[in-house]
Design a protein around this motif. Structure first.
Motif, PDB file in Angstrom:
ATOM      1  N   THR A  48       1.030  -2.369  -6.560  1.00 52.54           N
ATOM      2  CA  THR A  48       1.661  -3.340  -5.642  1.00 52.54           C
ATOM      3  C   THR A  48       1.934  -2.659  -4.301  1.00 52.54           C
ATOM      4  O   THR A  48       1.718  -3.234  -3.233  1.00 52.54           O
ATOM      5  CB  THR A  48       2.975  -3.875  -6.266  1.00 52.54           C
ATOM      6  N   ALA A  49       2.383  -1.406  -4.360  1.00 51.38           N
ATOM      7  CA  ALA A  49       2.653  -0.650  -3.122  1.00 51.38           C
ATOM      8  C   ALA A  49       1.349  -0.451  -2.345  1.00 51.38           C
ATOM      9  O   ALA A  49       1.303  -0.598  -1.120  1.00 51.38           O
ATOM     10  CB  ALA A  49       3.276   0.706  -3.460  1.00 51.38           C
ATOM     11  N   ARG A  50       0.286  -0.135  -3.056  1.00 52.85           N
ATOM     12  CA  ARG A  50      -1.009   0.089  -2.393  1.00 52.85           C
ATOM     13  C   ARG A  50      -1.463  -1.190  -1.677  1.00 52.85           C
ATOM     14  O   ARG A  50      -1.908  -1.167  -0.536  1.00 52.85           O
ATOM     15  CB  ARG A  50      -2.050   0.512  -3.457  1.00 52.85           C
ATOM     16  N   LYS A  51      -1.299  -2.332  -2.396  1.00 45.20           N
ATOM     17  CA  LYS A  51      -1.712  -3.609  -1.794  1.00 45.20           C
ATOM     18  C   LYS A  51      -0.879  -3.905  -0.557  1.00 45.20           C
ATOM     19  O   LYS A  51      -1.389  -4.390   0.450  1.00 45.20           O
ATOM     20  CB  LYS A  51      -1.516  -4.752  -2.806  1.00 45.20           C
ATOM     21  N   SER A  52       0.400  -3.613  -0.651  1.00 42.46           N
ATOM     22  CA  SER A  52       1.293  -3.900   0.478  1.00 42.46           C
ATOM     23  C   SER A  52       0.897  -3.063   1.706  1.00 42.46           C
ATOM     24  O   SER A  52       0.800  -3.580   2.827  1.00 42.46           O
ATOM     25  CB  SER A  52       2.733  -3.608   0.040  1.00 42.46           C
ATOM     26  N   ILE A  53       0.612  -1.795   1.493  1.00 40.14           N
ATOM     27  CA  ILE A  53       0.207  -0.921   2.612  1.00 40.14           C
ATOM     28  C   ILE A  53      -1.128  -1.399   3.183  1.00 40.14           C
ATOM     29  O   ILE A  53      -1.312  -1.494   4.399  1.00 40.14           O
ATOM     30  CB  ILE A  53       0.168   0.555   2.154  1.00 40.14           C
ATOM     31  N   ALA A  54      -2.052  -1.759   2.280  1.00 40.83           N
ATOM     32  CA  ALA A  54      -3.367  -2.241   2.737  1.00 40.83           C
ATOM     33  C   ALA A  54      -3.203  -3.517   3.571  1.00 40.83           C
ATOM     34  O   ALA A  54      -3.895  -3.703   4.578  1.00 40.83           O
ATOM     35  CB  ALA A  54      -4.264  -2.494   1.536  1.00 40.83           C
ATOM     36  N   ARG A  55      -2.281  -4.379   3.155  1.00 36.03           N
ATOM     37  CA  ARG A  55      -2.058  -5.635   3.907  1.00 36.03           C
ATOM     38  C   ARG A  55      -1.607  -5.316   5.332  1.00 36.03           C
ATOM     39  O   ARG A  55      -2.059  -5.908   6.296  1.00 36.03           O
ATOM     40  CB  ARG A  55      -0.994  -6.453   3.171  1.00 36.03           C
ATOM     41  N   GLN A  56      -0.729  -4.326   5.462  1.00 36.62           N
ATOM     42  CA  GLN A  56      -0.214  -3.986   6.806  1.00 36.62           C
ATOM     43  C   GLN A  56      -1.324  -3.438   7.693  1.00 36.62           C
ATOM     44  O   GLN A  56      -1.279  -3.570   8.907  1.00 36.62           O
ATOM     45  CB  GLN A  56       0.905  -2.928   6.737  1.00 36.62           C
ATOM     46  N   MET A 181       1.987   5.327  12.841  1.00 30.98           N
ATOM     47  CA  MET A 181       2.024   4.465  11.657  1.00 30.98           C
ATOM     48  C   MET A 181       3.406   3.788  11.570  1.00 30.98           C
ATOM     49  O   MET A 181       4.429   4.464  11.592  1.00 30.98           O
ATOM     50  CB  MET A 181       1.786   5.340  10.413  1.00 30.98           C
ATOM     51  N   GLY A 182       3.407   2.474  11.483  1.00 34.20           N
ATOM     52  CA  GLY A 182       4.674   1.742  11.402  1.00 34.20           C
ATOM     53  C   GLY A 182       5.316   1.518  12.759  1.00 34.20           C
ATOM     54  O   GLY A 182       6.346   0.853  12.860  1.00 34.20           O
ATOM     55  N   HIS A 183       4.710   2.084  13.805  1.00 36.02           N
ATOM     56  CA  HIS A 183       5.273   1.912  15.149  1.00 36.02           C
ATOM     57  C   HIS A 183       4.324   1.128  16.061  1.00 36.02           C
ATOM     58  O   HIS A 183       4.745   0.610  17.094  1.00 36.02           O
ATOM     59  CB  HIS A 183       5.576   3.276  15.776  1.00 36.02           C
ATOM     60  N   PHE A 184       3.057   1.093  15.686  1.00 36.82           N
ATOM     61  CA  PHE A 184       2.063   0.308  16.422  1.00 36.82           C
ATOM     62  C   PHE A 184       1.251  -0.464  15.385  1.00 36.82           C
ATOM     63  O   PHE A 184       1.097   0.003  14.250  1.00 36.82           O
ATOM     64  CB  PHE A 184       1.109   1.221  17.217  1.00 36.82           C
ATOM     65  N   LYS A 185       0.753  -1.615  15.800  1.00 41.14           N
ATOM     66  CA  LYS A 185      -0.067  -2.392  14.864  1.00 41.14           C
ATOM     67  C   LYS A 185      -1.444  -1.729  14.749  1.00 41.14           C
ATOM     68  O   LYS A 185      -2.084  -1.431  15.753  1.00 41.14           O
ATOM     69  CB  LYS A 185      -0.200  -3.826  15.408  1.00 41.14           C
ATOM     70  N   LEU A 186      -1.861  -1.452  13.536  1.00 42.24           N
ATOM     71  CA  LEU A 186      -3.180  -0.845  13.313  1.00 42.24           C
ATOM     72  C   LEU A 186      -4.003  -1.840  12.495  1.00 42.24           C
ATOM     73  O   LEU A 186      -3.510  -2.381  11.504  1.00 42.24           O
ATOM     74  CB  LEU A 186      -3.042   0.484  12.551  1.00 42.24           C
ATOM     75  N   ASP A 187      -5.227  -2.090  12.949  1.00 46.33           N
ATOM     76  CA  ASP A 187      -6.060  -3.082  12.281  1.00 46.33           C
ATOM     77  C   ASP A 187      -7.399  -2.441  11.909  1.00 46.33           C
ATOM     78  O   ASP A 187      -8.276  -2.249  12.743  1.00 46.33           O
ATOM     79  CB  ASP A 187      -6.272  -4.278  13.227  1.00 46.33           C
ATOM     80  N   MET A 188      -7.511  -2.103  10.643  1.00 42.80           N
ATOM     81  CA  MET A 188      -8.686  -1.355  10.201  1.00 42.80           C
ATOM     82  C   MET A 188      -9.955  -2.206  10.169  1.00 42.80           C
ATOM     83  O   MET A 188     -11.054  -1.661  10.123  1.00 42.80           O
ATOM     84  CB  MET A 188      -8.422  -0.749   8.807  1.00 42.80           C
ATOM     85  N   ALA A 189      -9.790  -3.531  10.204  1.00 42.16           N
ATOM     86  CA  ALA A 189     -10.990  -4.378  10.228  1.00 42.16           C
ATOM     87  C   ALA A 189     -11.599  -4.345  11.622  1.00 42.16           C
ATOM     88  O   ALA A 189     -12.765  -4.644  11.810  1.00 42.16           O
ATOM     89  CB  ALA A 189     -10.621  -5.803   9.840  1.00 42.16           C
TER      90      ALA A 189
END
Ligand SMILES: Cc1ncc(COP(=O)(O)O)c(C=O)c1O
Length: 380
Positions: A48-56, A181-189
């Protein structure tokens, strides 16, 4: 009064994060590799933690590998690129964190990898023309390793721009994103990067846990062997409470990135203004525009107290730093400031903020700093 202005070294843990972690210290103690219900409950929390991080990060959970922190994640990316992805040339910069610099140096001495350092300007910006030239002249498979934001001076690269350039030349791209990380929006797509790294303690999570994002196009072998955890990429029983806490901390940070950014940038601007008004000849080290909003690094005027300044501030209850926490034990000064030819005889101080910092704390820090820079003459 105690004032913590060293959030680039580490941040205090959010109370909500501790709350999320607590059941995993007590009730949910199973080993996630066990197939019985004690193990399954904990395994499900890890996933669940992995999914949550991946979502962010807008990526697949399979692209997240949990580690012991930023250092391990950086090591894993660079070593993996050399060992499994055929990299024979690394392009990096003199101002990278030692987690990158020392790993790159090791690849050179132990594995004969060619290293090139990209030119930087006085504020620490990458010279894009030089980067292009290094890439164009590179005949070997190349890895570019450039940090998203510098932990000492805050200067940033444009991740998308460098990602596009690396893609143009067919190079792999690793970016140490520990400070962003957590301070700027990062979008891996959207961003063309193969590896980025995170450390929970930089965004109000626990210490000793982090992660490597590795794009699904790359597969690397583990640094640490001895078990099939993390889909065979990182052996060892998982740091469950850390992983759960990290996911909660990242969720909280990402829930209001714009709000935190506005607030913390306001604090940085406020402190800069106070210092400019009250301290003569103060200048900012690093870039003032495209910069990490949590970090303000200033060059102060020469003072007899220079070597004692951080100590005197500490006695006043104020935590700030002269460089990164990792190098604060050494007296060689900062490798970042040295690379940018910043004079290190007069004091350079890094103040770093978080969403928990207040203006009153900054007022107090500025007042004490001004006092130490202008000590009242002793009457004999
Ligand atoms: C830019 C950067 N990279 C890597 C690290 C290392 O992270 P950790 O302390 O989680 O190993 C830090 C922490 O100081 C950092 O600021």
């Amino acid at each position: 009064m105690k004032v913590y202005l060293d959030n680039a070294a580490t941040t205090p843990m959010a109370p909500e994060v501790l709350e999320a972690m607590m059941p995993f210290f007590t009730t949910h103690f199973g080993n996630p590799s066990s197939t019985h219900q004690f193990g399954r409950t904990v395994k499900s929390a890890v996933e669940t933690a992995r999914k949550s991080i991946a979502r962010q990060l807008n990526c697949s959970p399979m692209e997240i590998c949990f580690t012991s922190g930023g250092t391990e994640a950086d090591n894993m990316a660079i070593n993996g690129a050399v060992s499994q992805l055929g990299v024979r040339h690394i392009i990096s910069s003199e101002v990278e964190h030692h987690a990158v610099l020392h790993t790159v140096a090791h690849c050179h001495t132990d594995r004969d990898i060619r290293i090139s350092m990209v030119d930087l300007d006085k504020q620490g910006h990458v010279n894009i023309a030089h980067l292009r030239k290094l890439l164009a002249d590179s005949e070997e498979k190349t890895l570019v390793s450039l940090m998203h934001a510098n932990n000492e001076i805050g200067t940033m690269i444009d991740l998308d721009e460098i990602g596009d350039i690396c893609a143009e030349y067919g190079a792999l791209f690793h970016s140490d994103t520990v400070q962003t990380m957590g301070h700027f929006k990062l979008d891996m797509a959207k961003t063309k990067v193969h590896f980025i790294t995170g450390a929970a303690h930089k965004f109000h999570g626990p210490k000793g846990v982090g992660f490597l994002y590795l794009s699904k196009d790359v597969h690397i072998e583990p640094l640490i062997r001895g078990g099939s955890q993390e889909r065979n990429m990182r052996a060892g029983t998982e740091n469950i409470y850390g992983i759960v806490g990290m996911a909660k901390a990242l969720e909280m940070a990402c829930a209001d990135i714009e709000g935190h950014q506005k607030y913390v940038q306001g604090l940085k601007d406020y402190m800069k203004k106070q210092l400019c008004e009250k301290v003569r000849n103060v200048t900012v080290n690093g870039c003032e525009d495209r910069s990490l909003y949590t970090v303000l690094n200033v060059k102060l005027p020469p003072t007899d107290n220079a070597s004692m300044l951080l100590f005197l501030m500490d006695i006043d209850g104020i935590a700030c730093s002269g460089g990164s926490a990792c190098s604060s034990g050494s007296n060689q000064g900062s490798h970042v400031l040295r690379a940018l030819h910043v004079d290190q005889k007069s004091p350079n101080v890094r103040f770093s903020f978080s969403r928990y910092t207040t203006r009153e704390e900054i007022d107090y820090a500025v007042e004490r700093l001004v006092h130490h820079l202008n000590p009242i003459p002793v009457m004999h």
